[in-house]
Design an enzyme around this catalytic site. Structure first.
Site, PDB file in Angstrom:
ATOM      1  CB  SER A   1       9.508  -1.579   7.790  1.00 36.47           C
ATOM      2  OG  SER A   1       9.678  -1.638   6.399  1.00 36.47           O
TER       3      SER A   1
ATOM      4  NE  ARG B   1      -1.361   9.062  11.581  1.00 35.62           N
ATOM      5  CZ  ARG B   1      -0.754   7.885  11.452  1.00 35.62           C
ATOM      6  NH1 ARG B   1       0.110   7.488  12.377  1.00 35.62           N
ATOM      7  NH2 ARG B   1      -1.007   7.100  10.427  1.00 35.62           N
TER       8      ARG B   1
ATOM      9  N   GLY C   1       4.169   1.476  -0.661  1.00 33.95           N
ATOM     10  CA  GLY C   1       5.071   1.437  -1.826  1.00 33.95           C
ATOM     11  C   GLY C   1       4.372   1.906  -3.097  1.00 33.95           C
TER      12      GLY C   1
ATOM     13  CG  ASN D   1      -2.060  -1.006   1.047  1.00 32.84           C
ATOM     14  OD1 ASN D   1      -2.471  -1.305  -0.069  1.00 32.84           O
ATOM     15  ND2 ASN D   1      -2.556  -1.540   2.153  1.00 32.84           N
TER      16      ASN D   1
ATOM     17  CG  HIS E   1       6.276   5.781  14.465  1.00 28.92           C
ATOM     18  ND1 HIS E   1       5.381   6.813  14.438  1.00 28.92           N
ATOM     19  CD2 HIS E   1       5.852   4.893  13.529  1.00 28.92           C
ATOM     20  CE1 HIS E   1       4.456   6.553  13.526  1.00 28.92           C
ATOM     21  NE2 HIS E   1       4.711   5.401  12.969  1.00 28.92           N
TER      22      HIS E   1
HETATM   23  N1  APR Z   1      11.495  -7.576   0.321  1.00 31.50           N
HETATM   24  C1  APR Z   1      10.644  -6.745  -0.299  1.00 31.50           C
HETATM   25  N2  APR Z   1       9.342  -6.638   0.015  1.00 31.50           N
HETATM   26  C2  APR Z   1       8.893  -7.401   1.003  1.00 31.50           C
HETATM   27  C3  APR Z   1       9.724  -8.289   1.722  1.00 31.50           C
HETATM   28  C4  APR Z   1      11.083  -8.356   1.341  1.00 31.50           C
HETATM   29  N3  APR Z   1      11.931  -9.157   1.961  1.00 31.50           N
HETATM   30  N4  APR Z   1       8.956  -8.891   2.651  1.00 31.50           N
HETATM   31  C5  APR Z   1       7.711  -8.410   2.537  1.00 31.50           C
HETATM   32  N5  APR Z   1       7.666  -7.516   1.531  1.00 31.50           N
HETATM   33  C6  APR Z   1       6.524  -6.771   0.993  1.00 31.50           C
HETATM   34  C7  APR Z   1       5.206  -7.520   1.082  1.00 31.50           C
HETATM   35  O1  APR Z   1       5.140  -8.546   0.106  1.00 31.50           O
HETATM   36  C8  APR Z   1       4.212  -6.388   0.834  1.00 31.50           C
HETATM   37  O2  APR Z   1       3.868  -6.260  -0.534  1.00 31.50           O
HETATM   38  O3  APR Z   1       6.277  -5.577   1.719  1.00 31.50           O
HETATM   39  C9  APR Z   1       4.974  -5.141   1.293  1.00 31.50           C
HETATM   40  C10 APR Z   1       4.293  -4.402   2.432  1.00 31.50           C
HETATM   41  O4  APR Z   1       3.136  -3.874   1.941  1.00 31.50           O
HETATM   42  P1  APR Z   1       1.753  -3.851   2.765  1.00 31.50           P
HETATM   43  O5  APR Z   1       1.497  -5.199   3.340  1.00 31.50           O
HETATM   44  O6  APR Z   1       0.713  -3.257   1.897  1.00 31.50           O
HETATM   45  O7  APR Z   1       2.100  -2.871   3.983  1.00 31.50           O
HETATM   46  P2  APR Z   1       2.140  -1.268   3.982  1.00 31.50           P
HETATM   47  O8  APR Z   1       0.805  -0.750   4.406  1.00 31.50           O
HETATM   48  O9  APR Z   1       2.722  -0.772   2.725  1.00 31.50           O
HETATM   49  O10 APR Z   1       3.137  -1.024   5.221  1.00 31.50           O
HETATM   50  C11 APR Z   1       4.479  -1.427   5.161  1.00 31.50           C
HETATM   51  O11 APR Z   1       5.189   0.241   6.736  1.00 31.50           O
HETATM   52  O12 APR Z   1       3.981   1.704   8.087  1.00 31.50           O
HETATM   53  C12 APR Z   1       4.668   0.495   8.018  1.00 31.50           C
HETATM   54  O13 APR Z   1       3.591  -0.824   9.727  1.00 31.50           O
HETATM   55  C13 APR Z   1       3.765  -0.672   8.334  1.00 31.50           C
HETATM   56  O14 APR Z   1       5.554  -2.253   8.591  1.00 31.50           O
HETATM   57  C14 APR Z   1       4.543  -1.805   7.721  1.00 31.50           C
HETATM   58  C15 APR Z   1       5.175  -1.163   6.476  1.00 31.50           C
END
Ligand code: APR
Length: 313
Positions: free
Chosen positions: A122, A154, A15, A13, A178
């Site tokens: 992350s 926020r 990304g 989301n 955070h």
């Molecule tokens: N390399 C690359 N991407 C990865 C890996 C990896 N080793 N492991 C997981 N991913 C990818 C997942 O496949 C997923 O598509 O990271 C992506 C995370 O996307 P979402 O699940 O949509 O999460 P998002 O809402 O983008 O949040 C990502 O940011 O704010 C923080 O708490 C949140 O830790 C979370 C991160």
């Protein structure tokens, strides 16, 4: 001059939103990277964004991939790899899954993008940035965590909403980790220079501080997953400050050393930073009131506890 290259590690989301914002602002060419199982999603989002260019008229490129080779030459990595929170989870609950992921990402980043800087999103944020720096061994000016801008945004929104003024006119700063112990600085909060106490009572401000601390959780409860629009916008603000060498003063999670009397040495914590072409140009040391210092100490302690857990894993 070559366009900047941004590797977005994690095509979920945040990304995806980052890739779209970067293209719309023509900040550079991006590579939307994810694990092999999600390569189709990364490629699909990239294609969708490129086709948006046919409507809105940008010409930066976005490609989707699961190959680290495609990230070679990136100026900056923005890392969202990992899992987001589910309702009821704290950011710290994510450590078991996200720690091995950030270690792997850091190892690959070091190998394929040795010249890059990194903005990490992350969670649990301050520990993820700590691990990324530890694994890569990169200098602290190149390794930044995005959290303070989001928490500050926020807080600003809640103040503006309660005071009945534009968010554009609220100036404030949220420091610390955070997490639930973040430290919104009431002493630094103004509506275009006018003290916030002219607009809101202490009770109203206390309620806003509490809502800000739980601001991420409020959204997770509503959506079943964590926020992405504001987090992406916050990271974009950091990229713009770096690419334009604008020396903006923004709260970021950075590794502290002698600053603040050396009290937080070795920890990553949200503090006001000057961002420019080298990433972190300077850490600003605020003269904190005793009560604020006490809150920052508490926040640092909470971050340290999770760092200690990570160091044992
Ligand atoms: N390399 C690359 N991407 C990865 C890996 C990896 N080793 N492991 C997981 N991913 C990818 C997942 O496949 C997923 O598509 O990271 C992506 C995370 O996307 P979402 O699940 O949509 O999460 P998002 O809402 O983008 O949040 C990502 O940011 O704010 C923080 O708490 C949140 O830790 C979370 C991160």
């Amino acid at each position: 001059m070559a366009r900047k290259k941004i590797a977005l590690i994690g095509a979920g989301n945040i990304g995806g939103e980052l890739a779209a914002q970067i293209a719309r602002r023509e900040l550079g060419n991006s590579v939307l990277f994810d694990i092999p199982e999600k390569e189709g999603m990364a490629k699909g989002k990239a294609l969708d964004i490129m086709q948006e260019g046919g409507v809105t008229g940008f010409d930066c490129s976005v490609i989707g991939t699961s190959k680290w080779e495609d990230c070679k030459g990136a100026n900056v990595l923005v890392i969202t790899a990992g899992v987001p929170r589910k309702p009821g989870q704290s950011r710290d609950d994510l450590i078991g899954i996200n720690l091995p992921i950030i270690r792997n990402v850091a190892k690959m980043a070091k190998e394929y993008c040795p010249e890059a800087g990194a903005v990490i999103i992350s969670n649990p944020l301050d520990v993820m940035v700590y691990e990324f720096k530890k694994t890569t061994g990169w200098t602290r000016d190149r390794v930044l965590g995005m959290a303070g801008i989001l928490d500050t945004a926020r807080f600003s929104y809640f103040v503006a909403d309660a005071a009945g003024v534009s968010t554009k006119d609220v100036r404030t700063m949220v420091l610390g980790g955070h997490g639930d112990q973040m430290v919104p600085l009431i002493s630094c909060t103004t509506v275009n220079g006018i003290g916030v106490d002219q607009f809101l009572s202490k009770e109203q401000l206390d309620a806003i501080v509490k809502r800000t601390s739980g601001g991420g959780g409020e959204i997770v409860k509503l959506m079943g997953t964590s926020a992405w629009f504001a987090p992406a916008a916050a990271a974009i603000q950091m990229l713009e400050a770096i690419f334009h060498d604008s020396r903006r003063v923004l709260p970021c999670s950075v590794e502290l050393d002698k600053e603040y009397g050396g009290a937080y040495k070795g920890l990553f914590l949200g503090v006001p930073c000057v961002l420019g072409k080298n990433g972190l140009e300077k850490i600003l040391e605020l003269p904190l009131a005793p009560a604020e210092k006490e809150l920052l100490d508490k926040s640092a302690k909470a971050v340290k506890e999770v760092v200690d857990v990570a160091n044992k894993m």
